[in-house]
Design a protein around this motif. Structure first.
Motif, PDB file in Angstrom:
ATOM      1  N   GLN A 107       0.800  -1.218   0.000  1.00 12.77           N
ATOM      2  CA  GLN A 107       0.000   0.000   0.000  1.00 12.77           C
ATOM      3  C   GLN A 107       0.838   1.276   0.000  1.00 12.77           C
ATOM      4  O   GLN A 107       0.379   2.311   0.435  1.00 12.77           O
ATOM      5  CB  GLN A 107      -0.946  -0.011   1.200  1.00 12.77           C
ATOM      6  N   SER A 108       2.068   1.219  -0.484  1.00 14.34           N
ATOM      7  CA  SER A 108       2.929   2.400  -0.515  1.00 14.34           C
ATOM      8  C   SER A 108       2.494   3.361  -1.611  1.00 14.34           C
ATOM      9  O   SER A 108       1.891   2.966  -2.599  1.00 14.34           O
ATOM     10  CB  SER A 108       4.382   1.986  -0.747  1.00 14.34           C
ATOM     11  N   PHE A 109       2.840   4.615  -1.430  1.00 14.15           N
ATOM     12  CA  PHE A 109       2.508   5.667  -2.389  1.00 14.15           C
ATOM     13  C   PHE A 109       3.780   6.390  -2.807  1.00 14.15           C
ATOM     14  O   PHE A 109       4.684   6.574  -1.998  1.00 14.15           O
ATOM     15  CB  PHE A 109       1.535   6.675  -1.755  1.00 14.15           C
ATOM     16  N   ILE A 110       3.831   6.809  -4.072  1.00 14.66           N
ATOM     17  CA  ILE A 110       4.964   7.585  -4.593  1.00 14.66           C
ATOM     18  C   ILE A 110       4.493   9.020  -4.808  1.00 14.66           C
ATOM     19  O   ILE A 110       3.413   9.262  -5.336  1.00 14.66           O
ATOM     20  CB  ILE A 110       5.476   7.019  -5.934  1.00 14.66           C
ATOM     21  N   PHE A 111       5.340   9.952  -4.394  1.00 21.40           N
ATOM     22  CA  PHE A 111       5.044  11.372  -4.542  1.00 21.40           C
ATOM     23  C   PHE A 111       6.179  12.055  -5.286  1.00 21.40           C
ATOM     24  O   PHE A 111       7.322  11.606  -5.231  1.00 21.40           O
ATOM     25  CB  PHE A 111       4.918  12.037  -3.158  1.00 21.40           C
ATOM     26  N   TYR A 112       5.859  13.147  -5.959  1.00 20.14           N
ATOM     27  CA  TYR A 112       6.908  13.968  -6.550  1.00 20.14           C
ATOM     28  C   TYR A 112       7.450  14.871  -5.460  1.00 20.14           C
ATOM     29  O   TYR A 112       6.709  15.686  -4.892  1.00 20.14           O
ATOM     30  CB  TYR A 112       6.399  14.802  -7.727  1.00 20.14           C
ATOM     31  N   CYS A 138       0.459   9.651 -11.043  1.00 21.30           N
ATOM     32  CA  CYS A 138      -0.355   8.624 -11.689  1.00 21.30           C
ATOM     33  C   CYS A 138       0.503   7.383 -11.971  1.00 21.30           C
ATOM     34  O   CYS A 138       1.549   7.497 -12.612  1.00 21.30           O
ATOM     35  CB  CYS A 138      -0.934   9.176 -12.979  1.00 21.30           C
ATOM     36  N   PRO A 139       0.086   6.202 -11.519  1.00 23.36           N
ATOM     37  CA  PRO A 139       0.878   4.984 -11.723  1.00 23.36           C
ATOM     38  C   PRO A 139       1.144   4.640 -13.181  1.00 23.36           C
ATOM     39  O   PRO A 139       2.141   3.998 -13.497  1.00 23.36           O
ATOM     40  CB  PRO A 139       0.031   3.894 -11.064  1.00 23.36           C
ATOM     41  N   SER A 140       0.288   5.068 -14.104  1.00 25.52           N
ATOM     42  CA  SER A 140       0.494   4.741 -15.517  1.00 25.52           C
ATOM     43  C   SER A 140       1.456   5.702 -16.215  1.00 25.52           C
ATOM     44  O   SER A 140       1.826   5.483 -17.371  1.00 25.52           O
ATOM     45  CB  SER A 140      -0.848   4.718 -16.259  1.00 25.52           C
ATOM     46  N   SER A 141       1.884   6.762 -15.538  1.00 24.15           N
ATOM     47  CA  SER A 141       2.842   7.715 -16.117  1.00 24.15           C
ATOM     48  C   SER A 141       4.194   7.048 -16.306  1.00 24.15           C
ATOM     49  O   SER A 141       4.616   6.238 -15.481  1.00 24.15           O
ATOM     50  CB  SER A 141       3.026   8.919 -15.205  1.00 24.15           C
ATOM     51  N   THR A 142       4.881   7.402 -17.387  1.00 19.02           N
ATOM     52  CA  THR A 142       6.233   6.888 -17.576  1.00 19.02           C
ATOM     53  C   THR A 142       7.217   7.769 -16.821  1.00 19.02           C
ATOM     54  O   THR A 142       6.959   8.952 -16.578  1.00 19.02           O
ATOM     55  CB  THR A 142       6.648   6.851 -19.060  1.00 19.02           C
ATOM     56  N   TYR A 170       9.858  12.887 -15.588  1.00 20.02           N
ATOM     57  CA  TYR A 170      11.127  13.620 -15.639  1.00 20.02           C
ATOM     58  C   TYR A 170      11.002  14.872 -16.512  1.00 20.02           C
ATOM     59  O   TYR A 170      11.486  15.943 -16.130  1.00 20.02           O
ATOM     60  CB  TYR A 170      12.243  12.724 -16.173  1.00 20.02           C
ATOM     61  N   ASN A 171      10.359  14.746 -17.664  1.00 24.36           N
ATOM     62  CA  ASN A 171      10.218  15.902 -18.560  1.00 24.36           C
ATOM     63  C   ASN A 171       9.452  17.040 -17.904  1.00 24.36           C
ATOM     64  O   ASN A 171       9.671  18.207 -18.222  1.00 24.36           O
ATOM     65  CB  ASN A 171       9.543  15.496 -19.866  1.00 24.36           C
ATOM     66  N   ASN A 172       8.552  16.716 -16.986  1.00 24.02           N
ATOM     67  CA  ASN A 172       7.776  17.741 -16.296  1.00 24.02           C
ATOM     68  C   ASN A 172       8.424  18.235 -15.006  1.00 24.02           C
ATOM     69  O   ASN A 172       8.238  19.392 -14.629  1.00 24.02           O
ATOM     70  CB  ASN A 172       6.371  17.214 -15.980  1.00 24.02           C
ATOM     71  N   PHE A 173       9.166  17.354 -14.321  1.00 21.77           N
ATOM     72  CA  PHE A 173       9.632  17.698 -12.984  1.00 21.77           C
ATOM     73  C   PHE A 173      11.117  17.466 -12.737  1.00 21.77           C
ATOM     74  O   PHE A 173      11.595  17.745 -11.636  1.00 21.77           O
ATOM     75  CB  PHE A 173       8.835  16.913 -11.931  1.00 21.77           C
ATOM     76  N   GLY A 174      11.834  16.929 -13.700  1.00 22.68           N
ATOM     77  CA  GLY A 174      13.251  16.659 -13.507  1.00 22.68           C
ATOM     78  C   GLY A 174      14.047  17.945 -13.337  1.00 22.68           C
ATOM     79  O   GLY A 174      13.760  18.960 -13.959  1.00 22.68           O
ATOM     80  N   VAL A 175      15.063  17.882 -12.468  1.00 23.12           N
ATOM     81  CA  VAL A 175      15.913  19.043 -12.208  1.00 23.12           C
ATOM     82  C   VAL A 175      17.355  18.572 -12.156  1.00 23.12           C
ATOM     83  O   VAL A 175      17.672  17.598 -11.471  1.00 23.12           O
ATOM     84  CB  VAL A 175      15.537  19.718 -10.863  1.00 23.12           C
ATOM     85  N   GLY A 176      18.213  19.255 -12.878  1.00 28.88           N
ATOM     86  CA  GLY A 176      19.637  18.950 -12.820  1.00 28.88           C
ATOM     87  C   GLY A 176      19.979  17.537 -13.267  1.00 28.88           C
ATOM     88  O   GLY A 176      20.903  16.943 -12.743  1.00 28.88           O
ATOM     89  N   GLY A 177      19.216  17.003 -14.212  1.00 30.41           N
ATOM     90  CA  GLY A 177      19.476  15.659 -14.723  1.00 30.41           C
ATOM     91  C   GLY A 177      18.964  14.546 -13.838  1.00 30.41           C
ATOM     92  O   GLY A 177      19.240  13.377 -14.087  1.00 30.41           O
ATOM     93  N   LYS A 178      18.201  14.887 -12.783  1.00 25.37           N
ATOM     94  CA  LYS A 178      17.693  13.871 -11.862  1.00 25.37           C
ATOM     95  C   LYS A 178      16.224  14.123 -11.566  1.00 25.37           C
ATOM     96  O   LYS A 178      15.721  15.229 -11.721  1.00 25.37           O
ATOM     97  CB  LYS A 178      18.488  13.875 -10.561  1.00 25.37           C
TER      98      LYS A 178
END
Length: 102
Positions: A55-60, A67-71, A76-84
């Motif tokens: 029952q774990s959850f992932i957050f940005y 969304c679990p179906s997101s790649t 990364y394209n929306n929220f990645g910073v500094g290559g990570k």
């Protein structure tokens, strides 16, 4: 598009932190961009079953659930910073409160 994306994974208390080494208080790894968030969670549950529960959850970045179906590439394209890409996990829904309709 086959390149790997570097992930930094941090726990949100009360979840226990997966420690990669003594000098890092987080887990860092590379993953293929076409991997879905659901697939990543399944791998984490398999490899760290004593820490990451069903029952774990992932957050940005400890802010909002993804969304679990997101790649991983889309995230990364929306929220990645500094290559990570910084992701967090918890065993409970950390923010917000479910309201009941009367």
């Amino acid at each position: 598009y086959n390149s790997r994306i570097e992930i930094i994974l941090k726990a949100i208390p009360p979840a226990k932190q997966i420690v990669q080494s003594e000098d890092k208080d987080y887990l860092e790894f590379g993953i293929k961009g076409e991997t879905t968030l659901a697939s990543l969670m399944n791998r984490l549950r398999k490899n760290y079953k004593d820490i990451i529960k069903d029952q774990s959850f992932i957050f940005y970045c400890s802010n909002f659930a993804l969304c679990p179906s997101s790649t991983i590439r889309d995230i990364y394209n929306n929220f990645g910073v500094g290559g990570k890409l910084v992701l967090s996990y918890n065993l409970i829904e950390t923010w917000g409160e479910e309201k009941k309709l009367i």
